[in-house]
Design a protein around this motif. Structure first.
Motif, PDB file in Angstrom:
ATOM      1  N   VAL A 285       0.846  -1.190   0.000  1.00 21.48           N
ATOM      2  CA  VAL A 285       0.000   0.000   0.000  1.00 21.48           C
ATOM      3  C   VAL A 285       0.883   1.242   0.000  1.00 21.48           C
ATOM      4  N   VAL A 286       0.528   2.216  -0.826  1.00 26.27           N
ATOM      5  CA  VAL A 286       1.178   3.524  -0.819  1.00 26.27           C
ATOM      6  C   VAL A 286       0.135   4.586  -0.496  1.00 26.27           C
ATOM      7  N   VAL A 287       0.489   5.492   0.406  1.00 28.06           N
ATOM      8  CA  VAL A 287      -0.339   6.671   0.679  1.00 28.06           C
ATOM      9  C   VAL A 287       0.490   7.883   0.264  1.00 28.06           C
ATOM     10  N   ASP A 288       0.009   8.627  -0.706  1.00 21.28           N
ATOM     11  CA  ASP A 288       0.798   9.713  -1.307  1.00 21.28           C
ATOM     12  C   ASP A 288       0.171  11.069  -0.970  1.00 21.28           C
ATOM     13  N   SER A 289       0.950  11.918  -0.282  1.00 22.25           N
ATOM     14  CA  SER A 289       0.471  13.267   0.042  1.00 22.25           C
ATOM     15  C   SER A 289       0.388  14.154  -1.186  1.00 22.25           C
ATOM     16  N   GLY A 290       1.119  13.776  -2.242  1.00 17.63           N
ATOM     17  CA  GLY A 290       1.152  14.616  -3.442  1.00 17.63           C
ATOM     18  C   GLY A 290       2.070  15.814  -3.317  1.00 17.63           C
ATOM     19  N   LEU A 291       2.888  15.846  -2.243  1.00 16.50           N
ATOM     20  CA  LEU A 291       3.784  16.973  -2.006  1.00 16.50           C
ATOM     21  C   LEU A 291       5.229  16.508  -2.019  1.00 16.50           C
ATOM     22  N   ALA A 292       6.121  17.422  -2.337  1.00 16.00           N
ATOM     23  CA  ALA A 292       7.556  17.143  -2.307  1.00 16.00           C
ATOM     24  C   ALA A 292       8.284  18.398  -1.850  1.00 16.00           C
ATOM     25  N   ARG A 293       9.394  18.200  -1.175  1.00 12.76           N
ATOM     26  CA  ARG A 293      10.222  19.339  -0.762  1.00 12.76           C
ATOM     27  C   ARG A 293      11.527  19.263  -1.532  1.00 12.76           C
TER      28      ARG A 293
END
Length: 814
Positions: A285-293
């Motif tokens: 399972v992957v949960v992706d915030s959709g954000l990157a720094r």
């Protein structure tokens, strides 16, 4: 027996290609096995008599790849398969495949352009387009064409524009592998805009644990978000929670990658470090915030800052693929499905946004004065190269012709960014190499010694820390210190602030307010600091790291420095400037003498030696800058300019006078220190002299200054009046006048007043006035002003401004 991977199906084609040619491009989706299968397959080739270098974008991935290849060969790491990163190396004389980070490879090829003993270089995950990856490939291609035609180069990626890399590498064949076809389900669950990201992520992870099977990999933008999300998930029964980011020690990173020894479900909270090159066992399972720094170089501020932004479509695809790496998987995305099309397609190549100082210096040492002469997919921008040359010249790394100096060569020999390399070399000359090396490690390794803004405190804390990561970092600092003259003696008594100031002279900052919240830097940028911090009580700071916008970047790390140290350290950069400036508020000139370090004023005071020429020039420039309204115009000068405008003479307009200001104003300013000292009438005389006798005659003809009445009185004509050229006078001055007075072809507006100066009538038709409303006006005025003449027929009366009695006495015989 090793597992059969999709990459094995195309390895014969790749091997055959490399027997016939030097270069190849390999496209293989995630899970195909390219990272761990290609290098071992090439070891038995006749041309492969030396070492294979496998480039990895991250230290974690480099270690994991080496460990996986060694495990498949039933060996320990460091024998046939090893790795070399900045903080950790495991290899030996028998190592045939070394996984290296991209920066380590750049340093190695710079030190040995022939890459002696190296048979092949494999560039993994080149689609990430890091600066070190692009530069390493450019150097390898240059070395291959000039020195090593037998060197094999392979560009490998999961999502690769194969044709572009093929063209860059001399039309190299493009070989494509299929990946595993495990089913992947995408669930777009969105998130409330007002919700904190850690709350949304924690809720999504709990949902995933209820709805899906297997371990969970959650992508967050940074360490702070990982820690806050972990706080919300701690203590869940039957679940093992891991963090995964670059500043963790290797043991903790390995635990996050490996299966849980007790068989518990695993939650891994990770940054983008887990997007590529890694297989995390048990993750479904992957949960992706959709954000990157990501680091973004702010060219205006001359600094790199971390920016949280939306992940690209390519990154989102890579992240989702982690769930289906070992079997069917599901990915939860914290955005709506329709929003995916609005994400940027790819992350921009780092070369287009980064500080190119290190690249420019490395190219100069390579023998290429212009980095754009090398082979690039995207050439470096002109502005970035020009800025980098200026900075390197200021650091004495390049001479005025762009050639590397001895100091620049010393910097380049160090495995450090150019600023930190400059610091280490200069600190070594001052007997502070060991402290400088430790600071370089602190600035490169987040979390060592804590996250305090005070670098001295962090350094003291780190020196007392125990554990593999802290001890490994200290060993690294010891190695770096020994790389420069004066660095072999050990010890750590050097001044932290001095070392930081050497690395970042443009970030020397002076407090601007009593609270210590705002700071001015030598480079001209404004910084901010929490006024509650002890550092805020300092007068000066040597600032190492900042974050945020250029106009008010937040100080992340700094050390207190005193005025005496600043002046001693930068004596050669401190300038004494004399300024003679005009103050538009007071209208006078201020002559100052000040000492400055860049944009910071160290001291200032009056300059009594300012010459009259300097003062007059400042007054002139003040009027030029703040416009003509500053001048003390007299009524005569204003009237002249108004008449000229009416006459169509443009020479006295604002625009014309400002254009010719150097011609007419300097004589007026001679001997003056302030504008209000200009004598009345001087400006009018200057304007007349400026336009000359012919222009004055033209103005007098088209717009005479005064109206001469039949009574012999003279009256100023107001050419600025809203009704047009207007003259104010008593009607008695106009007696006997049958025709209306004119200015050129325009009737003069007559503003008629009583003997007391009160308005009576305004007219553009004097004969009509005499014949019309005069009778009523005269009747009223006789009662108010009986001593003055109010004849029934003013057109035939004698003009006079005297009373009736005065006229009678004047007319009586003596």
């Amino acid at each position: 027996m090793s597992e059969t991977l999709p990459i094995h199906a195309i390895l014969p084609e790749l091997i055959g290609c490399l027997r016939a040619r030097s270069n190849a491009v390999l496209v293989a989706p995630p899970g195909a096995g390219k990272t761990t299968a290609v290098a071992p397959a090439l070891l038995g080739e006749d041309w492969c008599t030396g070492e294979i270098l496998l480039l990895s974008p991250r230290r974690l991935a480099a270690r994991a790849a080496a460990e996986q290849m060694a495990a498949l060969a039933s060996e320990g790491v460091g024998r046939t398969f090893g790795y070399a990163t900045r903080l950790d190396t495991k290899r030996s004389a028998s190592t045939r495949v070394t996984v290296v980070t991209e920066g380590v490879f750049v340093n190695r090829i710079q030190a040995d352009p022939e890459l002696a003993g190296v048979s092949a270089v494999l560039f993994d995950e080149v689609h990430e387009r890091s600066l070190d990856s692009d530069f390493g490939l450019a150097l390898a291609l240059d070395a291959q064409s000039a020195l090593r035609p037998d060197l094999r180069l392979v560009a490998m990626s999961a999502t690769l524009d194969g044709s572009r890399f093929s063209g860059l590498m001399g039309d190299a064949p493009v070989i494509e592998s299929e990946g595993r076809s495990h089913p992947l389900e995408l669930r777009h669950i969105g998130r409330a805009a007002e919700a904190r990201i850690e709350d949304s992520m924690a809720a999504a992870v709990r949902t995933a644990l209820r709805e899906a099977e297997g371990g969970v990999l959650a992508f967050l933008p940074g360490v702070a978000e990982i820690e806050r999300t972990a706080e919300r998930l701690e203590g869940m029964p039957g679940v093992m929670l891991h963090r995964l980011h670059g500043s963790m020690d290797p043991a903790a990173q390995r635990a996050a990658i490996a299966p849980d020894p007790e068989g518990r479900r695993k939650i891994v909270l990770a940054t983008s470090i887990a997007e590529t090159s890694l297989t995390l066992d048990g993750i479904r399972v992957v949960v992706d915030s959709g954000l990157a720094r990501r680091p973004r170089y702010d060219r205006a501020a001359g600094m790199t800052r971390l920016v949280t932004e939306r992940a690209s479509q390519a990154a989102a695809t890579q992240r989702a693929g982690r769930a289906a790496r070992q079997g069917p998987g599901v990915t939860y995305r914290l955005w709506e499905e329709a929003a995916t099309a609005g994400l940027p397609r790819f992350d921009p190549p780092e070369i287009l946004e980064a500080d190119l100082s290190a690249l420019t210096l490395d190219c100069a040492l390579w023998g290429v004065s212009d980095p754009r002469e090398l082979a690039w997919l995207d050439p470096p921008p002109d502005a970035a190269i020009s800025e980098a040359r200026a900075r390197l010249t200021a650091l004495e790394a390049l001479d005025e012709d762009g050639r590397p100096t001895a100091h620049g060569k010393a910097i380049a020999r160090l495995p450090l960014p150019h600023r930190l390399g400059h610091m280490l070399v200069r600190a070594g000359e001052m007997g502070m190499a060991h402290t400088a090396a430790q600071i370089a490690v602190l600035l490169g390794e987040r979390g060592l010694g804590g996250n305090d803004q005070d670098l001295e405190m962090r350094l003291r804390r780190w020196r007392g820390e125990r554990g593999p990561r802290a001890e490994g970092a200290r060993r690294l600092a010891d190695r770096w210190a020994k790389l420069v003259p004066g660095g072999g003696g050990g010890g750590g008594d050097g001044d932290v602030a001095t070392c930081v100031a050497l690395a970042f002279p443009d970030r020397i900052a002076k407090r601007r307010d009593a609270s210590g919240e705002t700071w001015a830097s030598a480079g001209g940028r404004g910084f901010r600091l929490d006024p509650a911090l002890p550092l805020a009580r300092s007068e000066w700071l040597a600032v190492a790291e900042t974050q945020g916008m250029a106009s008010g970047a937040r100080i992340l790390s700094a050390a207190q420095i005193d005025t005496a140290t600043v002046e001693a350290l930068f004596a050669g950069r401190i300038e004494t400037r004399r300024s003679v400036r005009f103050d538009p508020v007071s209208g006078r000139v201020e002559a100052l003498r000040e000492r400055r370090l860049g944009a910071i004023r160290l001291s200032s005071g009056p300059d009594s030696n300012a010459s009259s020429d300097e003062i007059e020039a400042a007054l002139l420039e003040g009027v030029r800058t703040h416009r003509l309204a500053l001048l003390p115009w007299s009524g005569g000068a204003d009237m002249l300019r108004t008449r000229a405008a009416y006459a169509g003479i443009e020479a006295l307009s604002d625009a014309a006078l400002l254009t010719a200001i150097d011609e007419w104003l300097p004589p007026v300013l001679a001997g003056k220190r302030r504008l209000d000292a200009i004598e009345p009438g001087a400006l009018s005389e200057a304007l007349q002299n400026h336009i000359g006798w012919d222009a004055m005659r033209a103005i007098d003809k088209a717009a005479p200054a005064r109206f001469e009445s039949p009574a012999g009185s003279s009256h100023a004509i107001d050419y600025a009046a809203e009704a047009g050229p207007t003259v104010e006078l008593r009607p008695q001055a106009l007696f006997g006048l049958a025709a209306h007075p004119m200015v050129g072809s325009t009737p003069l507006v007559l503003s008629l007043t009583s003997p007391a100066g009160r308005p009576i009538q305004t007219t553009r038709d004097l004969p009509g006035f005499w014949k019309g409303s005069w009778a009523a006006v005269a009747k009223e005025m006789r009662g108010r002003y009986p001593r003055h003449p109010w004849p029934d027929d003013p057109a035939s009366a004698a003009a006079t401004l005297r009373t009736k009695n005065a006229d009678a006495r004047r007319g009586a015989p003596r």
